[in-house]
Write an enzyme that holds these catalytic residues in place. Structure first.
Site, short mmCIF file in Angstrom:
data_model
loop_
_atom_site.label_atom_id
_atom_site.label_comp_id
_atom_site.label_asym_id
_atom_site.label_seq_id
_atom_site.Cartn_x
_atom_site.Cartn_y
_atom_site.Cartn_z
N TYR A 116 0.81 -1.23 0.00
CA TYR A 116 0.00 0.00 0.00
C TYR A 116 0.84 1.28 0.00
O TYR A 116 0.30 2.37 -0.06
CB TYR A 116 -0.92 0.03 1.23
CG TYR A 116 -1.85 -1.15 1.34
CD1 TYR A 116 -2.87 -1.33 0.42
CD2 TYR A 116 -1.70 -2.08 2.36
CE1 TYR A 116 -3.73 -2.42 0.52
CE2 TYR A 116 -2.55 -3.17 2.47
CZ TYR A 116 -3.57 -3.32 1.55
OH TYR A 116 -4.42 -4.39 1.64
N HIS A 150 -4.53 6.28 -0.87
CA HIS A 150 -5.04 6.23 0.50
C HIS A 150 -3.93 6.45 1.53
O HIS A 150 -4.22 6.72 2.69
CB HIS A 150 -5.69 4.86 0.72
CG HIS A 150 -7.00 4.88 1.45
ND1 HIS A 150 -7.79 5.99 1.61
CD2 HIS A 150 -7.68 3.86 2.05
CE1 HIS A 150 -8.89 5.67 2.27
NE2 HIS A 150 -8.85 4.39 2.55
N TYR A 180 -4.50 -0.54 10.11
CA TYR A 180 -5.20 -0.40 8.84
C TYR A 180 -6.20 0.74 8.99
O TYR A 180 -6.62 1.09 10.08
CB TYR A 180 -5.85 -1.70 8.36
CG TYR A 180 -4.82 -2.73 7.99
CD1 TYR A 180 -4.23 -2.72 6.74
CD2 TYR A 180 -4.39 -3.66 8.92
CE1 TYR A 180 -3.24 -3.65 6.41
CE2 TYR A 180 -3.40 -4.58 8.61
CZ TYR A 180 -2.83 -4.55 7.34
OH TYR A 180 -1.85 -5.45 7.02
N ASN A 216 -9.35 1.42 8.54
CA ASN A 216 -10.67 1.36 9.16
C ASN A 216 -10.65 1.34 10.69
O ASN A 216 -11.69 1.56 11.31
CB ASN A 216 -11.43 0.13 8.65
CG ASN A 216 -11.73 0.22 7.17
OD1 ASN A 216 -11.41 1.19 6.50
ND2 ASN A 216 -12.34 -0.82 6.66
N ASP A 268 -6.39 11.54 2.87
CA ASP A 268 -6.81 11.68 1.48
C ASP A 268 -8.28 12.08 1.44
O ASP A 268 -9.04 11.74 2.34
CB ASP A 268 -6.59 10.38 0.72
CG ASP A 268 -7.37 9.22 1.32
OD1 ASP A 268 -7.15 8.91 2.51
OD2 ASP A 268 -8.21 8.63 0.61
N ASN A 296 -13.40 5.98 6.09
CA ASN A 296 -13.44 5.05 7.22
C ASN A 296 -12.40 5.33 8.29
O ASN A 296 -12.61 5.04 9.46
CB ASN A 296 -13.33 3.61 6.73
CG ASN A 296 -14.59 3.16 6.02
OD1 ASN A 296 -15.69 3.61 6.35
ND2 ASN A 296 -14.45 2.29 5.05
#
Length: 191
Positions: free
Chosen positions: A14, A19, A62, A64, A87, A108
């Site tokens: 990632y 994100h 992460y 969320n 973002d 989230n």
């Protein structure tokens, strides 16, 4: 002491995703503070660094579950202010906006932070643009910046970093007036 939180996802896959632009800003700060003390405490659920007058946090929960990390660090250190860098799909790439509070807009990471500490923190919103179709949002935010966007990204990250340094000294209204951007870089660059 100010807690500066960059939102993103921790795995290497990632690293360059849209994100993860919050993580990218934190990394830019760490480049300027190579002697920042890394604070290791499992309950913080993140990579935490202490530099002069600030704590730099990259939650490793992460996106969320970002609020778990922010809550743990803020409960322990009791910062004077919290700044969250994230973002924003609703802003074109190259746009930067600042605000306190408000809704999470479907983000989230913000939803999780709001649930853990409330919504009254400073938000640095970095526009990443949006895909042509709503059904492609997850794929879009979890993909790397386009070639055109990568060309302008270092300049954008530097601008955001400077604005946050000003937030350590100036009030939000002044910084917002001076550092808000509305760019049209890579405007037709849709995925």
């Amino acid at each position: 002491m100010t807690l500066i939180v960059g939102l993103g996802n921790p795995d290497f896959q990632y690293k360059n995703n849209r994100h993860n632009v919050g993580f990218m800003v934190i990394d830019a700060f760490l480049d300027d503070h190579p002697l920042a003390e890394k604070i290791t405490k499992t309950s913080f659920k993140g990579e935490l660094f202490k530099a002069p007058s600030m704590l730099l946090l990259k939650p490793t929960t992460y996106m969320n579950l970002s609020g778990e990390s922010v809550r743990s660090v803020s409960d322990y250190f009791k910062p004077d202010q919290i700044i969250v860098i994230h973002d924003d799909l609703d802003l074109p790439f190259g746009t930067v906006r600042y605000k306190i509070g408000g809704g999470h807009g479907g983000h989230n990471g913000l939803r999780s932070i709001d649930a853990h500490i409330g919504a009254e923190y400073i938000r640095v919103r970095i526009g990443i643009g949006k895909p042509l179709h709503k059904s492609d949002v997850a794929k879009y935010v979890l993909s790397d910046f386009s070639m055109c966007q990568r060309e302008f990204l270092p300049e954008l990250l530097l601008h955001v970093k400077k604005s946050i340094q000003e937030l350590l000294r100036e009030d939000l209204k002044e910084v917002s007036l001076q550092y808000s951007l509305k760019q049209t870089w890579c405007d037709g660059d849709k995925v």
